[in-house]
Design a protein around this motif. Structure first.
Motif, mmCIF file in Angstrom:
data_model
loop_
_atom_site.group_PDB
_atom_site.id
_atom_site.type_symbol
_atom_site.label_atom_id
_atom_site.label_comp_id
_atom_site.label_asym_id
_atom_site.label_seq_id
_atom_site.Cartn_x
_atom_site.Cartn_y
_atom_site.Cartn_z
ATOM 1 N N UNK A 133 0.840 -1.193 0.000
ATOM 2 C CA UNK A 133 0.000 0.000 0.000
ATOM 3 C C UNK A 133 0.871 1.237 0.000
ATOM 4 N N UNK A 134 0.556 2.168 -0.886
ATOM 5 C CA UNK A 134 1.260 3.446 -0.975
ATOM 6 C C UNK A 134 0.258 4.557 -0.702
ATOM 7 N N UNK A 135 0.538 5.394 0.282
ATOM 8 C CA UNK A 135 -0.348 6.500 0.638
ATOM 9 C C UNK A 135 0.385 7.816 0.425
ATOM 10 N N UNK A 136 -0.040 8.578 -0.575
ATOM 11 C CA UNK A 136 0.605 9.837 -0.930
ATOM 12 C C UNK A 136 -0.160 10.991 -0.283
ATOM 13 N N UNK A 137 0.521 11.772 0.538
ATOM 14 C CA UNK A 137 -0.128 12.890 1.218
ATOM 15 C C UNK A 137 0.000 14.152 0.373
ATOM 16 N N UNK A 138 -1.126 14.672 -0.063
ATOM 17 C CA UNK A 138 -1.167 15.929 -0.803
ATOM 18 C C UNK A 138 -1.911 16.950 0.053
ATOM 19 N N UNK A 139 -2.886 17.638 -0.498
ATOM 20 C CA UNK A 139 -3.639 18.642 0.258
ATOM 21 C C UNK A 139 -4.827 19.109 -0.579
ATOM 22 N N UNK A 140 -5.885 19.541 0.092
ATOM 23 C CA UNK A 140 -7.001 20.131 -0.644
ATOM 24 C C UNK A 140 -6.569 21.423 -1.323
ATOM 25 N N UNK A 141 -5.415 21.968 -0.910
ATOM 26 C CA UNK A 141 -4.883 23.165 -1.570
ATOM 27 C C UNK A 141 -4.487 22.868 -3.009
ATOM 28 N N UNK A 142 -4.365 21.601 -3.351
ATOM 29 C CA UNK A 142 -4.038 21.219 -4.713
ATOM 30 C C UNK A 142 -5.244 21.149 -5.633
#
Length: 257
Positions: free
Chosen positions: A138-147
């Motif tokens: 499992x790979x979990x990439x943390x981005x943001x709603x700012x994107x």
């Protein structure tokens, strides 16, 4: 997918903020967690906190710099020799720097991209082949709603997070059916040392522990995107649907810019 059985979890950016809180939450569930970051001291502090909470030696440390591909390769090899190939990798290392238009700086944009986007790619480059060979992970990439959409003073930060969202969507299409579960984590405002730099009132601000709870709940499910807090995330999603004329008018009215 996060399971109830013991898993080996590797978290970049695990010394502070969301990464730290989620590492402790994973450990409390009985998982073996390795936290990474550039500096050993914050990582060791997380391990000390785990012991104070009666979690024993469930957390380990691995210091390295995600912006250095050679150091990333070295760290992954050390992790595999020491613990094995991780079952779940959460890529939460990141940085934030407000950048008003009057202070437009290529250097600032590049610095954020190095951590927030290329830092993720550096880890993926070494982890993906190992997971593909095993056919599981499992790979979990943390981005943001700012994107989701361009926001005032967030051209550098939001641009880097938009790139992560696009990357996650692209990889998810290709990894479907390979046994690799790719997830996208899009937080709203979470109280961390990074958001402390904001000089405006942050709507729907939550604590790192609440973010960790949402992430774990999402990873136990099957949805591609994990976004929170729900109300704020839904507002941001709706704003993506607005035509530019309405969107710019709304932003001007809300921010006074």
């Amino acid at each position: 997918m996060l399971t109830d059985s013991k898993q080996l979890i590797w978290i970049t950016g695990g010394g502070t903020g969301i990464g730290r809180a989620t590492a402790l939450a994973f450990a409390a569930l009985g998982h073996r967690v390795v936290v990474s970051g550039r500096r050993l001291e914050p990582l060791q502090a997380v391990c000390d906190k785990a012991r104070q909470q009666g979690l024993g030696d469930t957390l380990g440390t691995l210091a390295f710099d995600v912006t250095d591909s050679t150091d990333t390769q070295r760290a992954f090899e050390e992790l595999c020799c020491r613990e094995g190939v991780p079952d779940l990798v959460m890529l939460s290392a990141g940085n934030h720097q407000p950048m008003p238009a009057r202070e437009l700086s290529v250097e600032a944009c590049r610095a954020l991209m190095e951590v927030n986007y290329f830092g993720i790619l550096n880890v993926l480059e070494v982890v993906l082949p190992a997971m593909r060979k095993r056919g599981l992970g499992t790979l979990a990439l943390v981005s943001s709603v700012a994107g989701y959409r361009g926001l005032p003073t967030a051209g550098a930060y939001g641009g880097s997070k938009a790139a992560v969202i696009n990357l996650a969507e692209s990889l998810a299409c290709e990894l479907n059916g390979t046994g690799i579960d790719l997830r996208l984590i899009n937080p709203g405002f979470v109280r961390t040392p990074l958001t402390d730099r904001n000089e405006f009132e942050m709507p729907c601000l939550i604590e790192p522990e609440e973010a960790a709870e949402a992430i774990i709940k999402g990873l136990k499910g099957s949805g591609f995107e994990i976004c929170f807090p729900t109300r704020f995330a839904m507002i941001m999603k709706l704003m993506r649907l607005l035509p530019y004329r309405l969107y710019f008018s709304l932003i001007k009215r809300k921010t006074g810019l």
